[in-house]
Design a protein around this motif. Structure first.
Motif, PDB file in Angstrom:
ATOM      1  N   GLU A   1      -5.048  -2.898  -3.996  1.00 43.72           N
ATOM      2  CA  GLU A   1      -6.267  -2.308  -3.452  1.00 43.72           C
ATOM      3  C   GLU A   1      -5.946  -1.659  -2.110  1.00 43.72           C
ATOM      4  O   GLU A   1      -5.292  -2.260  -1.271  1.00 43.72           O
TER       5      GLU A   1
ATOM      6  N   HIS B   1       0.840  -1.206   0.000  1.00 45.58           N
ATOM      7  CA  HIS B   1       0.000   0.000   0.000  1.00 45.58           C
ATOM      8  C   HIS B   1       0.872   1.252   0.000  1.00 45.58           C
ATOM      9  O   HIS B   1       0.648   2.194  -0.762  1.00 45.58           O
TER      10      HIS B   1
ATOM     11  N   PRO C   1      -7.855  -0.123   0.963  1.00 42.98           N
ATOM     12  CA  PRO C   1      -9.170   0.090   1.571  1.00 42.98           C
ATOM     13  C   PRO C   1      -9.277   1.458   2.235  1.00 42.98           C
ATOM     14  O   PRO C   1      -8.340   1.919   2.881  1.00 42.98           O
TER      15      PRO C   1
ATOM     16  N   ASN D   1      -8.780   1.077  -6.259  1.00 44.25           N
ATOM     17  CA  ASN D   1      -8.635  -0.243  -6.879  1.00 44.25           C
ATOM     18  C   ASN D   1      -9.490  -1.343  -6.250  1.00 44.25           C
ATOM     19  O   ASN D   1      -9.440  -2.489  -6.695  1.00 44.25           O
ATOM     20  N   GLU D   2     -10.266  -0.997  -5.225  1.00 45.75           N
ATOM     21  CA  GLU D   2     -11.013  -2.030  -4.516  1.00 45.75           C
ATOM     22  C   GLU D   2     -12.206  -2.472  -5.343  1.00 45.75           C
ATOM     23  O   GLU D   2     -13.077  -1.677  -5.699  1.00 45.75           O
ATOM     24  N   GLY D   3     -12.236  -3.767  -5.648  1.00 45.92           N
ATOM     25  CA  GLY D   3     -13.337  -4.301  -6.449  1.00 45.92           C
ATOM     26  C   GLY D   3     -13.285  -3.898  -7.917  1.00 45.92           C
ATOM     27  O   GLY D   3     -14.214  -4.171  -8.655  1.00 45.92           O
TER      28      GLY D   3
ATOM     29  N   GLN E   1     -13.108   3.696   7.232  1.00 46.08           N
ATOM     30  CA  GLN E   1     -14.181   2.862   6.695  1.00 46.08           C
ATOM     31  C   GLN E   1     -15.240   2.584   7.749  1.00 46.08           C
ATOM     32  O   GLN E   1     -16.412   2.442   7.434  1.00 46.08           O
TER      33      GLN E   1
ATOM     34  N   ARG F   1     -15.032   5.748  -5.158  1.00 44.87           N
ATOM     35  CA  ARG F   1     -14.767   4.368  -4.693  1.00 44.87           C
ATOM     36  C   ARG F   1     -13.392   4.276  -4.054  1.00 44.87           C
ATOM     37  O   ARG F   1     -12.539   5.136  -4.235  1.00 44.87           O
ATOM     38  N   ASN F   2     -13.198   3.204  -3.284  1.00 46.22           N
ATOM     39  CA  ASN F   2     -11.887   2.981  -2.685  1.00 46.22           C
ATOM     40  C   ASN F   2     -10.901   2.547  -3.763  1.00 46.22           C
ATOM     41  O   ASN F   2     -11.241   1.807  -4.680  1.00 46.22           O
TER      42      ASN F   2
ATOM     43  N   LYS G   1      -8.677  -1.430 -13.412  1.00 44.62           N
ATOM     44  CA  LYS G   1      -7.417  -1.074 -12.748  1.00 44.62           C
ATOM     45  C   LYS G   1      -6.428  -0.473 -13.740  1.00 44.62           C
ATOM     46  O   LYS G   1      -5.769   0.523 -13.459  1.00 44.62           O
TER      47      LYS G   1
END
Lengths: 374, 248
Positions: free
Chosen positions: B91, A325, B93, B141-143, A350, B138-139, B149
């Motif tokens: 990803e 990350h 989060p 790259n998440e999902g 979140q 959106r977060n 991507k």
């Protein structure tokens, strides 16, 4: 009153209003083995002098009543029976209890606000609060703790048939505060409870949020974020006791730790009793350990006594920041410190997004930012 | 006018030598394709230049306009003008695309973009890559699907406008439509003539959309053959077998 009799599981078998039913903890007991007793300042062994200065103020919107009552009031102790020594101590030592009532079918326009402010650590204080949401009413309660105190209390949330209660508790204590608290939510048929705890301040904070059901169809969601700095002990002990069919529970607690001897404890106990068929439950705890010398204990326990559950699961992870990350953000030019902040803020954010009061959510986010900047 | 010079670069992962002396120069206005079989070290080259902590530099230099990138942190390299489009964007989060992009643009430009202008640029960038506007919230790259991507990587490329872009298998996992959209983005980026591109790929397919001036064949951790676009056609016809045998 002696020990409460109900079908016992191996978890949390003791409950009594009588202080003498609880031995003074030695630290070897399962319920106390993570807690540094020497830092409880006498809350656990009766040595704390009840000379503390904790001021509790309540602000109620129209239609909601708040009363200060004596311990003989029948509404006290109706939903919750003390489950450990400090809780029983608080139950036997408080002077006046605050009883807040949201009448049947009412939907107050504003949140109910309770401010608990400590004026020093020279002596201990004890408290008791009952929040009663009658059938089909909908309410939101914000309980804030600030200042310095040695404080133990019990809070009962009594949620009536089809009623809905959202509670945000903010532990924003000064660095020397010691706080031990039980928050018990009792859900009647089809009741909904949303609990959110934010624990940032204090030398030692031990919160025990629990949920029980008195009818089918109840739905409880317990969320929490915590951030422990050097030397802080922040402990959350959750218990969801499913004793009626077709109820739901979801637990999601996330924490970050940084600094020498930052210590967090998360215990997540869920009991699904024989009668609780069709239960749907999930509990999750995630910890981000940001520096050496910090320690996160995380213990989920799931005890299933019936064969007919809709869903039951738990997960617990404790780890470092993910290098990938940080690399990704840095590879886009974002400096390390800021990349780290973004990832941690995202991790806790979140959950914080669940807080529906804008002003409160922003305050919690900026409090987390302030922790990160330390 | 910018120049990326890779001189005799040697890189190891956990004491295993992967790159064994790579020499390559990429100038503004040029597109270089690096092709090679799996395990030849192509991606290692990309990540080592960007500064991924897993890779240890055991020799050589990487200079961007005379500045030794290997002396800089990952974020300093990016701010110096290097961009790496990742094969597997991670990803993250809880970090929204718009928040991430604004932080990145602010860091690379050295000042926060004007909000209104940034929103306009972002929308234009997303439109031209057929990215739904809802993505911004959106977060990161998440999902996202594989194609989403990759399009998002190219969006960053267009917003950050680096001097040199390293594209690591940006074409992998894309269907023809997505490949066309992504290639158009890369071509818009190239059109200024002020940037250099190092395109790493396993397949020749993307080279029909993004034409390189130079093609380098990678095998066994070094460049084993160099030429123009015609070399890619030869690889298309003959495969990598001759190189894998030679380097084994």
């Amino acid at each position: 009153m002696g020990l409460n009799e109900k079908p016992l599981s191996t978890l949390h078998e003791k409950a009594s209003y009588d202080l003498d039913d609880f031995e003074v903890p030695t630290g070897r007991e399962e319920a106390w083995r993570f807690t540094p007793l020497s830092r409880l300042r006498g809350l656990h062994d009766g040595k704390a002098e009840v000379t503390g200065q904790v001021l509790v103020q309540v602000h109620t919107p129209a239609g909601v009543t708040a009363e200060w009552v004596g311990r003989e009031d029948p509404r006290i102790g109706q939903a919750y029976v003390p489950a450990d020594r400090v809780s029983a101590q608080a139950y036997n030592a408080f002077e006046k209890a605050l009883v807040v009532t949201v009448p049947k079918e009412s939907v107050p326009a504003e949140p109910i606000r309770v401010e608990v402010r400590g004026g020093g650590v020279d002596g201990a204080s004890y408290g008791h609060i009952v929040v009663k949401v009658e059938a089909l009413a909908e309410a939101l309660v914000v309980i804030e703790h600030q200042g310095s105190a040695i404080y133990a209390d019990n809070i009962e949330f009594v949620v009536g048939d089809g009623a809905s209660l959202k509670v945000v508790t903010l532990q924003d204590w000064a660095d020397d505060a010691v706080h031990v608290s039980h928050h018990h939510a009792q859900l009647a048929r089809d009741a909904t409870f949303r609990g959110f705890t934010v624990t940032l301040g204090g030398d030692l904070v031990r919160l025990s949020p629990s949920v029980s059901y008195t009818g089918p169809g109840g739905d409880a969601d317990l969320s929490g974020v915590y951030f422990a700095d050097a030397g802080q002990h922040l402990e959350h002990r959750l218990l969801v006791d499913h004793s009626h069919p077709n109820c739901k529970s979801n637990v999601d607690y996330r924490g970050a730790l940084q600094g020498e001897d930052a210590h967090t404890v998360w215990i997540g106990d869920v009991i699904i009793r024989v009668a609780a068929e069709g239960t749907d439950t999930y509990e999750l705890n995630r910890n981000l350990i940001l520096t050496d010398g910090a320690r996160a204990d995380s213990v989920p326990n799931l005890e299933i006594l019936t064969g007919e559950v809709a869903g039951a699961g738990h997960a617990s992870t404790s780890g470092r920041l993910d290098d990938e990350h940080i690399f990704y953000l840095q590879a886009r030019g974002i400096p390390f410190d800021e990349a780290r902040r973004l990832v941690i803020r995202g991790f806790l954010g979140q959950l914080i997004e669940k807080i529906q009061i804008d002003e409160l959510r922003e305050r919690v986010l900026s409090a987390v930012e302030a922790e990160l900047a330390r | 006018m910018s120049t990326l010079e890779i001189r005799d670069l040697k890189v190891a992962v956990e004491d295993k030598e992967i790159l064994r002396g790579v020499n390559l120069t990429v100038k503004s206005g040029e597109t270089h394709a690096i092709m090679g079989p799996n395990g030849s070290g192509k991606s290692t080259l990309a990540y080592a230049i960007a500064g991924h902590p897993k890779y240890t530099i055991t020799g050589g230099e990487v200079l961007l306009d005379g500045v030794d990138l290997l002396e800089l942190s990952v974020d300093e390299r990016a701010r110096a003008g290097l961009f790496l489009a990742m094969q597997y964007p991670v990803e993250v989060p809880g970090v929204s695309v718009s928040n991430f992009l604004r932080s990145a643009v602010t860091a690379v430009r050295g000042e926060a973009p004007k909000l209104r202008q940034f929103a306009k640029d972002l929308k234009a960038g997303m439109d031209s890559l057929s990215i739904d506007g809802a993505f911004a919230q959106r977060n990161l790259n998440e999902g996202f699907s594989g194609g989403e991507k990759k399009r998002h990587e190219i969006l960053q490329l267009e917003l950050l406008k680096p001097k040199i872009a390293v594209l690591d298998e940006t074409d992998s996992g894309l269907d023809v439509d997505a490949l066309r959209v992504v290639s158009e983005g890369i071509n818009r980026f190239r059109a200024s003539g002020e940037t250099g591109v190092l395109l790493i790929t396993h397949y020749t397919r993307i080279l029909r959309y993004v034409t390189p001036e130079f093609v380098h064949v990678f095998a066994g951790g070094r460049i084993v053959e160099e030429g123009g676009p015609e070399l890619a056609e030869k690889l298309e016809a003959e495969g990598y077998e001759q190189y894998t045998k030679a380097s084994a």
